[in-house]
Structures are given as C-alpha cells and as structure tokens.
Design a protein around this motif. Sequence first.
Motif, short mmCIF file in Angstrom:
data_model
loop_
_atom_site.label_atom_id
_atom_site.label_comp_id
_atom_site.label_asym_id
_atom_site.label_seq_id
_atom_site.Cartn_x
_atom_site.Cartn_y
_atom_site.Cartn_z
N CYS A 158 44.56 35.15 40.76
CA CYS A 158 43.40 35.29 40.26
C CYS A 158 42.23 34.57 41.14
N VAL A 159 43.23 34.04 42.74
CA VAL A 159 42.53 33.55 43.68
C VAL A 159 42.11 34.47 44.35
N GLU A 160 43.03 35.44 45.07
CA GLU A 160 43.18 36.67 45.56
C GLU A 160 41.80 37.24 45.55
N MET A 161 41.69 37.63 43.76
CA MET A 161 40.76 38.83 43.20
C MET A 161 39.39 37.31 43.39
N ILE A 162 39.55 36.40 43.11
CA ILE A 162 38.00 35.88 43.83
C ILE A 162 37.96 36.11 44.89
N GLU A 163 38.46 35.93 45.63
CA GLU A 163 37.96 35.80 46.57
C GLU A 163 37.32 37.30 47.02
N LYS A 164 38.31 38.53 46.53
CA LYS A 164 37.29 39.49 46.72
C LYS A 164 36.61 40.29 45.66
N HIS A 165 36.10 39.85 45.06
CA HIS A 165 35.05 40.53 44.45
C HIS A 165 33.83 38.73 44.19
N THR A 166 33.94 37.82 44.98
CA THR A 166 33.30 37.26 44.90
C THR A 166 31.74 37.43 45.77
N ALA A 167 30.67 37.37 45.49
CA ALA A 167 29.71 37.80 46.85
C ALA A 167 28.65 36.64 46.87
N GLY A 252 37.39 39.35 22.53
CA GLY A 252 35.97 39.69 21.38
C GLY A 252 34.81 39.11 21.23
N ASP A 253 35.27 37.85 22.22
CA ASP A 253 33.74 37.26 22.34
C ASP A 253 32.88 37.27 23.81
N ILE A 254 33.72 37.75 24.88
CA ILE A 254 33.16 37.55 25.67
C ILE A 254 31.52 38.71 25.80
N HIS A 255 31.07 39.36 25.13
CA HIS A 255 29.80 39.76 25.14
C HIS A 255 29.25 39.25 25.04
N ARG A 256 29.71 37.38 24.68
CA ARG A 256 28.12 36.55 25.11
C ARG A 256 28.11 36.09 26.18
N VAL A 257 29.03 36.24 27.11
CA VAL A 257 28.96 35.82 28.88
C VAL A 257 28.61 36.83 29.70
N VAL A 258 28.31 37.96 29.34
CA VAL A 258 28.57 38.93 30.50
C VAL A 258 26.99 39.80 30.29
N HIS A 259 26.71 40.38 31.43
CA HIS A 259 26.00 41.20 31.06
C HIS A 259 26.37 42.79 32.14
N LYS A 260 25.72 43.99 31.49
CA LYS A 260 26.12 45.19 32.35
C LYS A 260 27.38 46.03 33.51
N ASP A 261 26.84 44.47 34.56
CA ASP A 261 27.81 44.78 35.43
C ASP A 261 28.59 43.54 36.25
N SER A 262 28.94 42.43 35.20
CA SER A 262 29.64 42.02 35.53
C SER A 262 31.41 42.25 35.04
N LEU A 263 31.86 41.25 36.02
CA LEU A 263 33.37 41.47 35.98
C LEU A 263 34.10 40.56 35.29
N VAL A 264 34.80 40.50 35.41
CA VAL A 264 35.82 39.76 34.59
C VAL A 264 37.30 39.46 35.12
N ILE A 265 38.16 38.67 35.89
CA ILE A 265 39.02 38.48 36.29
C ILE A 265 40.46 37.78 35.34
N LEU A 266 40.81 38.52 34.51
CA LEU A 266 42.10 38.52 34.03
C LEU A 266 43.86 38.10 34.18
N SER A 267 44.22 36.74 34.06
CA SER A 267 45.57 36.88 33.83
C SER A 267 46.35 35.56 33.19
N GLY A 268 47.07 35.05 33.64
CA GLY A 268 48.47 34.74 32.64
C GLY A 268 49.31 35.98 31.97
N ILE A 269 49.34 37.18 31.92
CA ILE A 269 49.13 38.08 31.23
C ILE A 269 50.97 38.23 31.98
N LEU A 270 51.88 38.74 30.80
CA LEU A 270 53.38 39.28 31.46
C LEU A 270 53.17 41.27 31.21
#
Length: 307
Positions: A158-167, A252-270
């Motif tokens: 997650c930290v690697e992707m945050i560093e890469k995608h945070t402007a 299922g509910d993430i549309h509540r907190v994003v706009h059309k250009d948002s990025l999501v970083i998801l981990s904890g996934i086997l």
Amino acid sequence: MAWLEIRVTYEAKGDLPADELLADAFSAVGIGSVSVTLPDVEPVEGWDPGGYTQDTDYAVTGYVDVDGREEGTLKALEERLIDLSSRSGIVCKVTTAMIPDTDWNESWKANFKPVHLTETFVVKPTWEEYTPVEGELVIAIDPGMAFGTGTHPTTRLCVEMIEKHTAEGTTVLDVGTGSGILLVAAALSGAKEGLGVDNDPVAVETAAENLALNGIPASFSVECADLISQTGKAYDLVVANILAEVVVELLGDIHRVVHKDSLVILSGILVEKGPMVEQRLSETGFALLESHAEESWLVMVAKADGV
C-alpha cells in the motif's frame, strides 16, 4: 493486572498465508489484537541493533487478561490450531509466559525495529533513534494495540502505491486506518487533506496519536466510523488495506466517496482471491490499472471510470 502471552511459532507449508490463518484462529477465541513476527524483514541498513537479536522464528503472538478464563481461551486456541494443522499441514508450537502489567510494553516492543517500507520510506518505532539519509522520509509509529507497524507485506504494498499515485494536493480517505500509517505516508507524499476511519475506537485513538507524532497538519484527521457514514464528499484517493471479502462489500458503497477520476488502492487480498476482487471492480464501474504481489498478497489499483 497480569497478562498471559500466547506465542505460536509455525512452519508454513507452500504458499499458504500462515500468519493470516493463525491470526484468524486467535480472533475466533476472542483475541483480536496480535503481533506478527516475520524474520525475513530486514532492518534498515546501518541500523545499530545494540543488544537486540533478530528473531529467527515466524510467529503470531497474542495476550489475554489473567482473570480465571485464560486457561479456557488457551485450550480453545490449541484445539483450533490442531484442526488448522490437520487441514493445512501448517506445523505450530504454542508457548506461554506470564507478563506483569508493568512489562507489557517491553514484551512486544523488543521485536519492532526501524525497517524500510520502500526506497523512500522508513518506519521506526517512537522509542528507537534513526537518522535518515538524503531522500528518505521517516514515519514514527507507536502501534499501541492497533495493527499496522509496516512489517506486513500488505502495508508495504500500500505504501508503495500511495507514494506512486499521490500528487501534491491529493485528498485521501483511509478505510480501516489501524495505526494510521497509510494516512501518514499519504501526507508525507504530498496529500493536502485526509481522513482515516475505523470502527475500532482503540485504533482511532492510536492513529490520532501517530498523526501528531509525525507532525501531520490538522487537515488530516481520524474518526470512529465506517465508509457508509462518509457521504457528501468525494476523495481523490481511497485506500483500504482489509481482507478481500470486506473489499468486495466495500466496493458496493464506494461510489459515495469517489469522483470519476478517483483512484482506489486495495490490499489485504490473498492472491487466489484476486479474480473475485477484479470481477467486483468491474461490476461496480472500476477499471483495474495495475496489481502487484508480494508473498501471498496482492495490491490492486483501480480508476473510478463510470462510477
């Protein structure tokens, strides 16, 4: 009050995520907070260990109150470990120790030393000294009872992707913030505003303390809440380091907190559950941009096209 320390060392079989399976066994008997020892995590180059000796065993450790019920909890855990071993082939060994209340902090602090998360980020406990070299950013963490010291592969991914995608100027929502380490990383990467949410009040308290320890501005905060309560505001970046099944529900509910250009970083996934998450991303209007694996774990980055 004294504590019973229950330490389970293990020999994993194949690519099974033994640490996660053992942590689930602890949770099933009411021990929700555990520490994970991964001896293959290398301390920062040049770190002086003093009298510290690197632990050579893979282990999961939990603590229970000594209140007359601890033996029953221990027995229940041992029964679950026997069942886990028969089903998975994971070989476990259980040891216990009585920990006086005054020694509680020292009993788990001994195994938390400065480590590199990425080439840029170093995470260090508040009680250790570390002088960064040029270009390094240091995150000081006091995990308390909340998970998230930075040694688990999902946190590093997650930290690697945050560093890469945070402007500069990015706004960030961290769902299941734990110790707050991902929120701190986002702030140090240039984000201007952030919110961490967690349904565990202990985690929220710990995360708030860690934000303050790292001098993170007041535009970053934490709340005891869940995603669904965060309506009316869209974030540029949403981070969730939680289990795959929870990720699937979250989308299922993430549309509540994003706009059309948002990025999501998801981990904890086997890794074997990656296709399930990828399918759910598609169903909920997200386009998968990239995914990366470390050990048995995945991080996925998706864009909110069509949300």
